[in-house]
Design an enzyme around this catalytic site. Sequence first.
Site, PDB file in Angstrom:
ATOM      1  N   HIS A 156       0.845  -1.229  -0.088  1.00 42.34           N
ATOM      2  CA  HIS A 156       0.064  -0.103  -0.067  1.00 42.34           C
ATOM      3  C   HIS A 156       0.792   1.213  -0.106  1.00 42.34           C
ATOM      4  CE1 HIS A 156      -3.230  -2.664   1.337  1.00 42.34           C
ATOM      5  NE2 HIS A 156      -2.315  -3.339   1.999  1.00 42.34           N
ATOM      6  N   SER A 277      14.425  21.834 -16.353  1.00 46.79           N
ATOM      7  CA  SER A 277      13.084  22.678 -16.247  1.00 46.79           C
ATOM      8  C   SER A 277      13.752  23.876 -16.946  1.00 46.79           C
ATOM      9  CB  SER A 277      12.457  22.772 -14.979  1.00 46.79           C
ATOM     10  OG  SER A 277      11.875  23.968 -14.909  1.00 46.79           O
ATOM     11  N   LYS A 283      16.002  22.298 -11.062  1.00 47.38           N
ATOM     12  CA  LYS A 283      15.256  20.814 -11.178  1.00 47.38           C
ATOM     13  C   LYS A 283      16.100  19.903 -12.180  1.00 47.38           C
ATOM     14  CE  LYS A 283      11.073  19.976 -10.864  1.00 47.38           C
ATOM     15  NZ  LYS A 283       9.775  19.900 -11.272  1.00 47.38           N
ATOM     16  N   GLU A 290       9.406   8.521 -16.752  1.00 41.50           N
ATOM     17  CA  GLU A 290       7.982   9.116 -17.142  1.00 41.50           C
ATOM     18  C   GLU A 290       7.349   8.753 -18.470  1.00 41.50           C
ATOM     19  OE1 GLU A 290       7.236  13.262 -14.481  1.00 41.50           O
ATOM     20  OE2 GLU A 290       9.115  13.185 -15.697  1.00 41.50           O
TER      21      GLU A 290
END
Length: 460
Positions: A156, A277, A283, A290
């Site tokens: 979980h 970024s 970043k 992804e």
Amino acid sequence: MAKMWGGRFRETTSNLLDQFNASIPFDRKLYREDIQGSIAHVAMLGKEGIIPNDEVDRLIEALEIVREEIERGDFQFNIKDEDIHMAIEKRVTEIVGDIGKKIHTARSRNDQVATDFRLYVQNKSKSISKQIVELIETLVHLAEQHTETLIPGMTHLQHAQPTNFGYHLLAYVAMFKRDYERFQSSIERNSISPLGCGALAGTPHQIDRDYTSQMLGFREPSLNCLDSVSDRDFALEILFNISMLFTHISRLSEELILWSSYEFQFIKFSDSYSTGSSIMPQKKNPDVAELLRAKSGRVFGNLISLLVVMKGLPLAYNKDMQEDKEGVFDSVETAEISLEILKESIRTLEVQKENMEKACKVGHLTATDLADYLVKSCDIPFREAHFITGRAVAKAEELGIDISEMKLEDLQEIDSRIEKDVLEYLSLRNSMNSRNSQGGTATAETKRQIEKIKEWLENI
Ligand code: ARG
């Protein structure tokens, strides 16, 4: 320009129809397989005396010239030729003259396309399998270095029990091994030649299908022509196999994304496989993982598209089936680049071992061990042990510490039957190593699993 099949037509086709009907913009990818299939077919026609041997030689020479022309980029692809089969046949005829018109004897585009596409799928299944093996090797190599690196095992997405990072990676190895095996069984099952099936019902010419099947590397010719000109199970299988592969890739990607976040800081992607970024200079984004996670969307889509195309089609060939190719090409090419970049990202990432181990001190990972201790050493029934452990957890929270850091006195205050040896049970490393049942996380057991996989790798 007259069509090859234009005998019964008085007018030429509209440009709009040519655009809509043609598959050559995408099936040109099958030129190699088409030429391979034609060479086998022509050789067989020669062997059977259907075409004289000197003509066979000239046809094969011409087919090889066409292959070179395509590879050199000198071949004129024309939408008016409709598909790769007719484009090649037309060019062969330009090269050898009227003899070229014999190449299509005892053959139809229906068995031709079924053969070409099947050869493509078989070849790609083999090369993707090879890439899966390389990914497995990369994961095993990393796992070997981390059989003692503690990491919180989760259910979980909550801390559950201490495991080691090598063990975690081996879970993915097990998934990719199944993927490999799935591709292998499809390759085996689909090693069937449709060539010689003609349009749908076979041919009156005395052909030798065993001969062409063997020449093309298939196990045997298909049983029934009506089925094999309209069978696209092999295409659906590769789409499913890639989809399943991407289910696993997306799960691994998701974990890599989580692990590379500030909250976890378990891994760092190398600069060569991370992105920045355009606005936030600080970043470092896990774009690769992804995109890998997202690619599953398109490959699942390709599978569903072809399932829907094939569903309810009457026998035998229907033009609907021309829609079988683009999705397969897309899924195959997606798998090829994805497997390569996933392997490289993993090969070059940095494991932040200290952070993994630090995270194990949060979330009372050894609570189950305390319950097991109460059962084993204090002869307390499990349900009651579960309850006592719950109270120990509450106490640890009150003290602002992890259960693995609790003092003996604090535990004895909860239950006087607890003795000093409890501390061994609460140690994170002991806990991990105590799970030494077959398939468990103990370092020694993880190493055994690694040996087993290596043995498998050596024998495939
Ligand atoms: N371009 C067609 C396809 O990809 C080849 C087979 C055409 N056969 C036919 N009878 N029209 O499916």
